[in-house]
Write a protein that holds these residues in place. Structure first.
Motif, short mmCIF file in Angstrom:
data_model
loop_
_atom_site.label_atom_id
_atom_site.label_comp_id
_atom_site.label_asym_id
_atom_site.label_seq_id
_atom_site.Cartn_x
_atom_site.Cartn_y
_atom_site.Cartn_z
N HIS A 11 0.83 -1.19 0.00
CA HIS A 11 0.00 0.00 0.00
C HIS A 11 0.87 1.25 0.00
CE1 HIS A 11 -3.31 -2.56 2.17
NE2 HIS A 11 -2.99 -3.01 0.98
N LEU A 12 0.60 2.15 -0.93
CA LEU A 12 1.33 3.41 -1.03
C LEU A 12 0.62 4.47 -0.18
CD1 LEU A 12 2.06 3.37 -4.85
CD2 LEU A 12 3.57 2.64 -2.99
N PRO A 13 1.34 5.56 0.20
CA PRO A 13 2.68 5.97 -0.22
C PRO A 13 3.78 5.21 0.51
CG PRO A 13 1.74 7.58 1.26
CD PRO A 13 0.66 6.58 1.03
N ALA A 14 5.02 5.39 -0.01
CA ALA A 14 6.20 4.74 0.56
C ALA A 14 7.28 5.79 0.80
CB ALA A 14 6.71 3.66 -0.39
N GLN A 15 8.05 5.58 1.85
CA GLN A 15 9.15 6.48 2.20
C GLN A 15 10.45 5.69 2.20
OE1 GLN A 15 8.18 8.20 5.98
NE2 GLN A 15 6.52 9.47 5.17
N PHE A 16 11.52 6.33 1.63
CA PHE A 16 12.82 5.69 1.52
C PHE A 16 13.89 6.62 2.08
CE2 PHE A 16 10.12 4.13 -1.87
CZ PHE A 16 10.27 2.76 -1.79
N GLN B 188 17.77 8.12 2.28
CA GLN B 188 18.75 8.44 1.26
C GLN B 188 19.87 7.42 1.20
OE1 GLN B 188 18.42 10.87 -1.01
NE2 GLN B 188 20.28 10.04 -1.97
N ASP B 189 20.27 6.86 2.34
CA ASP B 189 21.33 5.84 2.33
C ASP B 189 20.90 4.61 1.54
OD1 ASP B 189 22.80 7.52 3.86
OD2 ASP B 189 22.43 6.49 5.76
N LEU B 190 19.63 4.25 1.63
CA LEU B 190 19.14 3.12 0.86
C LEU B 190 19.16 3.43 -0.64
CD1 LEU B 190 17.82 0.29 0.80
CD2 LEU B 190 15.61 1.44 0.93
N LEU B 191 18.83 4.65 -1.00
CA LEU B 191 18.87 5.04 -2.41
C LEU B 191 20.29 4.98 -2.95
CD1 LEU B 191 16.35 8.03 -2.38
CD2 LEU B 191 15.91 5.62 -2.81
N ASN B 192 21.25 5.42 -2.15
CA ASN B 192 22.65 5.33 -2.58
C ASN B 192 23.08 3.88 -2.73
OD1 ASN B 192 22.71 8.13 -2.42
ND2 ASN B 192 23.56 8.13 -0.35
N PHE B 193 22.61 3.02 -1.84
CA PHE B 193 22.93 1.60 -1.94
C PHE B 193 22.34 0.99 -3.21
CE2 PHE B 193 21.54 -2.77 -1.00
CZ PHE B 193 22.77 -3.38 -0.81
N VAL B 194 21.10 1.34 -3.51
CA VAL B 194 20.47 0.84 -4.73
C VAL B 194 21.20 1.34 -5.97
CG1 VAL B 194 18.35 0.88 -6.10
CG2 VAL B 194 18.22 0.59 -3.63
N ALA B 195 21.64 2.60 -5.93
CA ALA B 195 22.39 3.14 -7.07
C ALA B 195 23.69 2.39 -7.28
CB ALA B 195 22.66 4.63 -6.83
N ALA B 196 24.38 2.05 -6.19
CA ALA B 196 25.62 1.29 -6.31
C ALA B 196 25.36 -0.11 -6.86
CB ALA B 196 26.31 1.22 -4.96
N ILE B 197 24.28 -0.76 -6.43
CA ILE B 197 23.94 -2.09 -6.94
C ILE B 197 23.64 -2.03 -8.43
CG2 ILE B 197 22.17 -3.88 -6.86
CD1 ILE B 197 24.05 -4.24 -4.62
N VAL B 198 22.87 -1.04 -8.84
CA VAL B 198 22.52 -0.91 -10.27
C VAL B 198 23.78 -0.68 -11.10
CG1 VAL B 198 21.28 0.49 -11.94
CG2 VAL B 198 20.20 -0.11 -9.77
N LYS B 199 24.66 0.20 -10.62
CA LYS B 199 25.88 0.48 -11.37
C LYS B 199 26.76 -0.76 -11.45
CE LYS B 199 29.74 3.68 -11.65
NZ LYS B 199 30.40 4.88 -11.09
N ALA B 200 26.91 -1.50 -10.34
CA ALA B 200 27.71 -2.72 -10.36
C ALA B 200 27.12 -3.74 -11.32
CB ALA B 200 27.80 -3.30 -8.95
N THR B 201 25.81 -3.83 -11.38
CA THR B 201 25.17 -4.77 -12.31
C THR B 201 25.47 -4.41 -13.76
OG1 THR B 201 23.39 -5.09 -10.70
CG2 THR B 201 22.98 -5.83 -12.94
N VAL C 23 11.75 8.45 -9.01
CA VAL C 23 10.77 7.38 -8.76
C VAL C 23 10.28 7.42 -7.31
CG1 VAL C 23 10.44 4.88 -8.73
CG2 VAL C 23 11.77 5.94 -10.57
N THR C 24 11.22 7.59 -6.38
CA THR C 24 10.82 7.59 -4.96
C THR C 24 9.97 8.79 -4.60
OG1 THR C 24 12.95 8.63 -4.44
CG2 THR C 24 12.79 6.22 -4.24
N LYS C 25 10.24 9.93 -5.20
CA LYS C 25 9.40 11.10 -4.92
C LYS C 25 7.97 10.87 -5.38
CE LYS C 25 12.99 14.68 -4.91
NZ LYS C 25 13.52 15.87 -5.59
N LYS C 26 7.82 10.21 -6.50
CA LYS C 26 6.47 9.90 -6.96
C LYS C 26 5.79 8.89 -6.04
CE LYS C 26 7.32 10.86 -11.86
NZ LYS C 26 7.32 10.30 -13.23
N LEU C 27 6.58 7.92 -5.53
CA LEU C 27 6.00 6.93 -4.62
C LEU C 27 5.60 7.55 -3.29
CD1 LEU C 27 8.32 3.84 -5.21
CD2 LEU C 27 6.02 4.21 -6.09
N GLU C 28 6.32 8.60 -2.85
CA GLU C 28 5.98 9.25 -1.59
C GLU C 28 4.68 10.03 -1.66
OE1 GLU C 28 9.28 11.62 -0.49
OE2 GLU C 28 10.56 9.91 0.07
#
Length: 751
Positions: free
Chosen positions: A590-595, A597-610, A715-720
């Motif tokens: 169920h939305l909205p969702a809050q994230f 910033q450290d998690l967003l940086n972690f996701v960015a690193a995972i995407v880049k490594a992939t 994406v996260t701003k829209k989800l919030e």
């Protein structure tokens, strides 16, 4: 206008105040009158039964005795069902008797139901029968158990050893059954299940309350997923291998999983100190149970005296609460949080952000779950257990055969149980260690790429630094769940789950510092299980498809080519060929969702490594293809050269000088071709290296941190701000071969 003249009342109406004497409430008279009524009713019923015939039949049925007991309980002020008027019960009981008296069968059914009700009412309303019943039961049937007031308590129960497809232990440290409220309370529940060779699930709950035929209330549930040799408790237990079944006793000791649990327990706190055990057992050593009759041989004995029994019971319950791993974790967290707060607070007395807030129960539950992660999966292992495989063999063959032929009885039993027992969880918190996550990423994601690429090595170090020193916990708020077990085999079994809150935390060592990285507005899920997977339902099992059925499906797929039905048909065809069923899962967040910033940086690193690993993988695949092509080309050239040499020797046998000349020319031509080929190889290598560098530059330009962070941030701003639900629906395949092996060919009486 003048105001009206105030007139005094006449002197006749003026009276002196009279001092009233205190009125004595006629309570004793009313109590006396109330106690006279039941005795008068009993006397009138006795006289009528001795003089007439139909009152005698009425008295034998138990209806007047039940009414007399209720009148007497009303007189003493302690009656069952106090919210129902007494005369309503009187009218209802006698009306039911009037209907049942018209048939001899209904009369004896009424008699069989009325007299046990009289017994229960006497035990509930009067102290003398209750004391007599407790004293008698302590000396006979419940000699080794606790019987306090209207409660029966069990302690030191043997564990349930799971030895089926998975290995595990299920421990309940204490059980209390209240006869007056029909409520079952389980104290100190612990479960450890080995899911794979290096994966283990540990679950702990302090209390589970089961008001029978009402609901099931579960306290805070703490689950820990453990991985790696350094975390699991049952690492030495053989997974997927059944233990030797040469012991016919119900209670077993010294099994492999009991030994593993006790070895892991020796390094932790002792949940059963010697002094407590000596006091509870009156100085005697508990005896080990060997069969069903001595299953509770080591249950602690208490004195028949009521006060002593109650004191021992309260002491045992308090001991379970005090030695609980959850309680100890809360105490240590409060101490550590208070010490850290005193040390880290600034001059103005403001606490730094990120520290544990003891007033926030959500944060405290996440911290507790990560705090107990490093402890053994079974903190208080018993010395005895009952195997699931043994329970399967306890049924008499004829009884088992009879029940197998009546699967409708199982559905008829489970349908009301599921309906009257919705399960409510106060919360469920699951945690896992970041060290295990790092090992999984190195095994399945980074592999060998980090040794050959500096960029991947830098990303791996960045990801590992955020994960390795922390634990991650997912907390589900209050949960309401219910199950629908249908009577008809045309419907499937459905389980509904509704979670009002979903949160994820990252906790640092000692669980005192933590961050909430994700929070959702809630979630719900529906789990659908086919009814034919339930035991003794082989008669509705899907039959294996024949060659003709498969050919028909293939024909239907060919006719639906180019449509969505083609994809669905191919999937169904694959399931039929593999002989599989499916368990359907549908979940919605169920939305909205809050994230954070450290998690967003972690996701960015995972995407880049992939992305970088994908480019390296493509380069390696191209290199392998080029090597295979070179090897095949070299083999073809050698075959052609051999064939040409063979033909030249056959056609020019008469001219040796010419043959020698041609051979020398062939050798020089081959060397020239080899040089050309090596030059092309070097050029190809340089070209591929240049392309790889250019690809890396392109990937770095497209998948840099800023670009990924900006994309994830949008994406996260829209989800919030979004409203609605984000869902997933899928199927879990279930192979049917092992279920078909256990099928029995007995015909069904009631399918």
């Amino acid at each position: 206008m003048d105001s009206p003249v105030r007139r005094d009342p006449p002197a006749v109406l003026k009276r002196k105040p009279v001092q009233h004497e205190p009125v004595i409430t006629p309570t004793p008279e009313r109590e006396l009158k109330g106690r006279v009524v039941p005795h008068a009713f009993l006397a009138g019923t006795t006289i009528a039964a001795l003089s007439l015939s139909w009152p005698l039949r009425w008295a034998v049925s138990g209806a007047p005795i039940l009414v007399y007991i209720l009148l007497l309980g009303e007189a003493y002020g302690y009656r069952i069902l106090p919210f129902v008027p007494l005369w309503t019960i009187f009218a209802t009981v006698n009306l039911v008797y009037a209907v049942c008296s018209t048939s001899w069968l209904l009369y004896w059914v009424f008699w069989a139901a009325c007299w046990p009700t009289i017994l229960v009412a006497c035990l509930f309303q009067f102290d003398a029968p209750a004391r007599l019943a407790r004293r008698t039961l302590r000396k006979t049937f419940l000699r080794d158990l606790h019987f306090i007031n209207d409660q029966i308590a069990f302690f030191d129960l043997p564990a349930l050893e799971i030895d089926t497809e998975v290995k595990g232990l299920f421990v309940i440290r204490g059980v209390t059954l209240s006869l007056s409220t029909l409520t079952l309370v389980a104290h100190g529940i612990e479960a450890g299940i080995k899911l794979a060779d290096d994966i283990e699930l540990a679950i702990q709950v302090d209390k589970v309350v089961v008001p029978l035929f009402r609901e099931i209330t579960v306290d805070d549930v703490y689950a820990n997923v453990k991985g790696g040799d350094w975390e699991v408790t049952f690492g030495d237990v053989a997974y997927g291998k059944p233990e030797p079944d040469d012991d016919d006793s119900v209670i077993v000791t010294n099994t492999a999983i009991l030994r593993a649990a006790s070895v892991a327990h020796k390094g932790g706190a002792d949940g059963r100190p010697t002094a407590m055990l000596r006091n509870m057992t009156a100085g005697e050593t508990p005896k080990e149970a060997g069969d069903a009759k001595s299953a509770f041989a080591s249950v602690k004995k208490v004195s028949p005296d009521e006060k002593d029994a109650n004191a021992k019971y309260q002491e045992l319950v308090k001991h379970i609460e005090d030695t609980s791993a959850i309680t100890n974790a809360k105490i240590s967290l409060r101490k550590a949080a208070q010490a850290l707060k005193d040390a880290a607070s600034d001059d103005e007395g403001n606490e730094k952000s990120g520290h544990l807030d003891l007033e926030n129960m959500d944060d405290l539950r996440a911290a507790v779950c990560t705090q107990i992660h490093g402890q053994p999966s079974i903190p208080h292992p018993p010395s005895r257990s009952i195997r699931v495989s043994t329970l399967r063999k306890t049924s008499h063959p004829n009884v088992k055969k009879f029940l197998h032929r009546l699967p409708f009885l199982y559905r008829l039993m489970l349908t009301p149980i599921c309906y009257f027992h919705p399960v409510k969880f106060k919360s469920i918190t699951a945690a896992g260690s970041g060290k295990w996550f790092v090992s999984l990423m190195r095994q399945y994601l980074f592999k060998h790429y980090s040794t050959s690429d500096a960029e991947i090595r830098r990303l791996e170090s960045r990801i590992s630094s955020w994960c390795s020193d922390a634990n991650f916990a997912v907390e589900l708020g209050p949960i309401e769940s219910s199950a629908n077990f249908p009577l008809s085999t045309l419907y499937n079994i459905k389980c509904h789950f509704k979670m009002s809150d979903v949160m994820a935390y990252r906790t640092l060592p000692d669980a005192v510092e933590l961050q909430q990285v994700v929070r959702l507005g809630g979630a719900d899920a529906i789990l659908t299980v086919p009814t034919f997977l339930f035991p003794h339902h082989e008669h509705i099992f899907p039959e294996k498809p024949s060659d003709y059925d498969i050919m028909e499906m293939e024909q239907a797929i060919a006719e639906a080519e180019g449509t969505p039905k083609e994809v669905q048909g191919r999937k169904e065809l694959e399931k039929l060929k593999r002989d599989e069923a499916s368990m359907h899962i549908s979940a919605h967040a169920h939305l909205p969702a809050q994230f954070h910033q450290d998690l967003l940086n972690f996701v960015a690193a995972i995407v880049k490594a992939t992305k970088v690993i994908e480019s390296d993988k493509d380069f390696e695949e191209a290199k392998v293809l080029r090597e295979l092509k070179r090897v095949s080309t070299t083999a073809s050239d050698s075959e052609v050269s051999s064939l040409a040499s063979f033909n030249t020797n056959n056609t020019n046998n008469t001219d040796n000088t010419q043959t020698t000349l041609n051979g020398n020319e062939d050798k020089s031509f081959k060397s020239f071709l080899r040089k050309v080929d090596s030059g092309f190889k070097e050029a190809s290598n340089k070209t591929m290296v240049g392309m790889r560098k250019a690809g890396h530059s392109t990937v770095h330009a497209m998948a840099n941190d800023r670009w990924i962070a900006r994309l994830v941030g949008k994406v996260t701003k829209k989800l919030e701000r979004a409203q609605g639900e984000v869902g997933y629906s899928g199927e879990v395949p279930i192979p049917l071969a092992k279920y078909r092996v256990r099928h029995e060919d007995e015909t069904k009486l009631l399918p």
